[in-house]
Design an enzyme around this catalytic site. Structure first.
Site, PDB file in Angstrom:
ATOM      1  N   SER A  74       2.778 135.717  67.789  1.00 29.54           N
ATOM      2  CA  SER A  74       3.716 134.888  68.552  1.00 29.54           C
ATOM      3  C   SER A  74       3.043 133.917  69.512  1.00 29.54           C
ATOM      4  O   SER A  74       3.696 132.997  70.003  1.00 29.54           O
ATOM      5  CB  SER A  74       4.677 135.772  69.340  1.00 29.54           C
ATOM      6  OG  SER A  74       4.003 136.489  70.350  1.00 29.54           O
ATOM      7  N   LYS A 143       3.587 136.125  76.840  1.00 24.16           N
ATOM      8  CA  LYS A 143       4.196 134.823  76.551  1.00 24.16           C
ATOM      9  C   LYS A 143       3.710 133.810  77.584  1.00 24.16           C
ATOM     10  O   LYS A 143       3.025 134.148  78.543  1.00 24.16           O
ATOM     11  CB  LYS A 143       5.732 134.904  76.620  1.00 24.16           C
ATOM     12  CG  LYS A 143       6.385 135.966  75.738  1.00 24.16           C
ATOM     13  CD  LYS A 143       6.314 135.652  74.266  1.00 24.16           C
ATOM     14  CE  LYS A 143       6.967 136.744  73.442  1.00 24.16           C
ATOM     15  NZ  LYS A 143       6.753 136.532  71.979  1.00 24.16           N
TER      16      LYS A 143
END
Length: 289
Positions: A74, A143
């Site tokens: 990701s 993230k």
């Protein structure tokens, strides 16, 4: 007559006797005894050294830096699956808050992770506990921070950019090649509550980030859930690199929403003074009339 032998005061003149009289002392003999007493066998010292090393490692993990393993794609291409990153856990102790553009590790806010975690053996669990090995069962994610408390963030889809406080982000330098900023999941406008952050993965079309969890706290993450900022890729060695904030997050005007607060507060503070002065002038004019 006295024989010239003096005694100490109060001893009745008795001669002083040498307790070591007749003993032969070899020079350096006492030093050797001290050295032999101070030296310990290695097998006795080794457990102490290991214990100190483990305590230091645990303290470093708890308060300074901690290693984390990247389990997914990701954050490509910034981070690859299997990379080990070091996370700064010290600066939050001094009041540092997550900033736009930083890569952060945070605990699962609830429901973001649903896949089974890889099991570790007993040795791996001990090494993970003291921070010498990334943990496989901690429910943590990594993230990039896109917006912080007070920001308004949105993305209309297709090839439109992510917009923060009316400023378009230029993200070609860090999002995965061929990805669109949010073509798979448009969102907003969303105003991020104070004390929370909006996060997105760099591999936008392979990241279940804030966009996909708007049913949980609007997709935002509490600052209290943030473990720290990822500062360096430490392993493998051929991928060693730092993780700086992309320049687009430093562009002028991005803090426009925050910058507007001081003038607004100044206006609010000045308003009573203006009204008081106006009433005074009106009263003075009426008295003179």
């Amino acid at each position: 007559m006295p024989d010239g032998t003096a005694g100490t005061a109060g001893d009745g003149g008795a001669p002083v006797e040498d307790a070591h009289a007749g003993e032969t002392e070899t020079p350096g003999q006492d030093d050797g005894k001290v050295r032999r007493k101070q030296q310990r066998p290695l097998w006795k010292e080794l457990p102490i050294l290991i214990g100190v090393a483990l305590i230091l490692a645990l303290l470093i993990k708890s308060f300074l830096v901690q290693a984390f393993s990247i389990p997914s794609d990701s954050m490509q291409n910034t981070l690859q699956r299997g990379d080990r990153v070091l996370v700064d856990k010290l600066t939050p102790w001094f009041g540092s808050k997550p900033q736009r553009g930083e890569v952060v590790v945070f605990h699962d806010p609830g429901g973001w992770l649903d896949e089974d975690t890889k099991q570790q053996n007993a040795v791996q669990k001990v090494l993970s506990f003291i921070g010498l090995m990334p943990s496989a069962d901690e429910q943590d994610l990594i993230k990039r921070v896109i917006a912080v408390g007070g920001d308004t963030v949105e993305c209309k889809g297709d090839n439109e950019p992510v917009v923060v406080n009316g400023k378009s982000l230029r993200e070609s330098g860090h999002i995965f090649p061929g990805n669109t900023p949010c073509g798979d999941k448009p969102f907003g406008p969303i105003t991020v509550p104070k004390g929370r952050i909006w996060v997105m993965g760099d591999h936008r079309q392979d990241s279940m980030d804030s966009r996909w969890h708007q049913n949980i706290d609007g997709g935002t993450v509490s600052e209290d859930e943030v473990v720290g900022r990822a500062i360096v890729v430490a392993w493998p060695l051929d991928r060693w690199s730092t993780l700086p904030v992309p320049g687009t997050f430093d562009q002028p005007g991005l803090n426009a929403a925050a910058a507007a607060a001081p003038p607004a507060l100044g206006l609010a503070g000045a308003l009573p003074l203006v009204l008081w002065r106006r009433r005074r002038l009106v009263g003075k004019a009426e008295r003179q009339g």
